[in-house]
Design a protein around this motif. Sequence first.
Motif, PDB file in Angstrom:
ATOM      1  N   TRP A  24      20.057 -22.364  37.927  1.00 19.95           N
ATOM      2  CA  TRP A  24      21.050 -23.424  37.763  1.00 19.95           C
ATOM      3  C   TRP A  24      21.246 -24.198  39.056  1.00 19.95           C
ATOM      4  CZ3 TRP A  24      21.728 -25.440  33.409  1.00 19.95           C
ATOM      5  CH2 TRP A  24      21.650 -24.670  32.251  1.00 19.95           C
ATOM      6  N   GLN A  25      21.202 -23.511  40.187  1.00 23.72           N
ATOM      7  CA  GLN A  25      21.329 -24.212  41.466  1.00 23.72           C
ATOM      8  C   GLN A  25      20.148 -25.162  41.666  1.00 23.72           C
ATOM      9  OE1 GLN A  25      23.969 -24.291  43.605  1.00 23.72           O
ATOM     10  NE2 GLN A  25      22.772 -25.971  44.431  1.00 23.72           N
ATOM     11  N   GLU A  26      18.959 -24.706  41.316  1.00 20.28           N
ATOM     12  CA  GLU A  26      17.786 -25.575  41.414  1.00 20.28           C
ATOM     13  C   GLU A  26      17.923 -26.783  40.481  1.00 20.28           C
ATOM     14  OE1 GLU A  26      12.958 -25.524  40.696  1.00 20.28           O
ATOM     15  OE2 GLU A  26      14.010 -23.609  40.896  1.00 20.28           O
ATOM     16  N   PHE A  27      18.447 -26.560  39.274  1.00 20.01           N
ATOM     17  CA  PHE A  27      18.670 -27.626  38.299  1.00 20.01           C
ATOM     18  C   PHE A  27      19.608 -28.687  38.888  1.00 20.01           C
ATOM     19  CE2 PHE A  27      21.217 -29.235  34.693  1.00 20.01           C
ATOM     20  CZ  PHE A  27      20.222 -29.729  33.871  1.00 20.01           C
ATOM     21  N   VAL A  28      20.731 -28.242  39.446  1.00 21.13           N
ATOM     22  CA  VAL A  28      21.719 -29.170  40.019  1.00 21.13           C
ATOM     23  C   VAL A  28      21.138 -29.884  41.236  1.00 21.13           C
ATOM     24  CG1 VAL A  28      23.965 -29.283  41.185  1.00 21.13           C
ATOM     25  CG2 VAL A  28      23.702 -27.916  39.110  1.00 21.13           C
ATOM     26  N   THR A  29      20.421 -29.149  42.078  1.00 22.33           N
ATOM     27  CA  THR A  29      19.823 -29.736  43.278  1.00 22.33           C
ATOM     28  C   THR A  29      18.759 -30.764  42.909  1.00 22.33           C
ATOM     29  OG1 THR A  29      20.238 -27.719  44.537  1.00 22.33           O
ATOM     30  CG2 THR A  29      18.555 -29.204  45.395  1.00 22.33           C
ATOM     31  N   ARG A  30      17.996 -30.476  41.872  1.00 20.52           N
ATOM     32  CA  ARG A  30      16.908 -31.358  41.461  1.00 20.52           C
ATOM     33  C   ARG A  30      17.430 -32.612  40.741  1.00 20.52           C
ATOM     34  NH1 ARG A  30      11.277 -30.928  40.042  1.00 20.52           N
ATOM     35  NH2 ARG A  30      11.310 -28.854  40.928  1.00 20.52           N
ATOM     36  N   TYR A  31      18.349 -32.432  39.804  1.00 23.22           N
ATOM     37  CA  TYR A  31      18.733 -33.548  38.941  1.00 23.22           C
ATOM     38  C   TYR A  31      20.059 -34.217  39.305  1.00 23.22           C
ATOM     39  CZ  TYR A  31      14.862 -31.755  36.289  1.00 23.22           C
ATOM     40  OH  TYR A  31      13.608 -31.330  35.931  1.00 23.22           O
ATOM     41  N   GLY A  32      20.931 -33.522  40.033  1.00 19.53           N
ATOM     42  CA  GLY A  32      22.210 -34.118  40.436  1.00 19.53           C
ATOM     43  C   GLY A  32      22.054 -35.421  41.204  1.00 19.53           C
ATOM     44  N   PRO A  33      21.204 -35.448  42.234  1.00 23.26           N
ATOM     45  CA  PRO A  33      21.033 -36.702  42.979  1.00 23.26           C
ATOM     46  C   PRO A  33      20.483 -37.847  42.125  1.00 23.26           C
ATOM     47  CG  PRO A  33      20.222 -34.855  44.273  1.00 23.26           C
ATOM     48  CD  PRO A  33      20.520 -34.328  42.890  1.00 23.26           C
ATOM     49  N   LEU A  34      19.655 -37.527  41.159  1.00 24.44           N
ATOM     50  CA  LEU A  34      19.128 -38.578  40.272  1.00 24.44           C
ATOM     51  C   LEU A  34      20.233 -39.170  39.407  1.00 24.44           C
ATOM     52  CD1 LEU A  34      15.806 -36.850  39.174  1.00 24.44           C
ATOM     53  CD2 LEU A  34      16.076 -38.748  40.783  1.00 24.44           C
ATOM     54  N   VAL A  35      21.109 -38.297  38.917  1.00 28.25           N
ATOM     55  CA  VAL A  35      22.238 -38.769  38.111  1.00 28.25           C
ATOM     56  C   VAL A  35      23.146 -39.637  38.971  1.00 28.25           C
ATOM     57  CG1 VAL A  35      24.295 -38.036  36.841  1.00 28.25           C
ATOM     58  CG2 VAL A  35      22.136 -36.812  36.522  1.00 28.25           C
TER      59      VAL A  35
END
Length: 72
Positions: A24-35
């Motif tokens: 989940w941390q990888e998910f947030v790190t990967r996609y959060g900045p794109l959002v």
Amino acid sequence: MPNPLTSQTLLQRLRKQPHDPESWQEFVTRYGPLVLKGLNQWGLHRSYADDVEQEVLLDLARQLWKSEHERW
């Protein structure tokens, strides 16, 4: 910034192990900045963008879970 391409292995890990905090941390790190980037391009104020980012990521997580469980 992490690679923006969709990580199929990450999505598979999240579907199979939905309580894995590292995934989940990888998910947030990967996609959060794109959002956030998209929200900023739309002119959303940063204080609102942070809240909307969380909602978007939460909805994506729900969709992952839902797509996995609808198969059965």
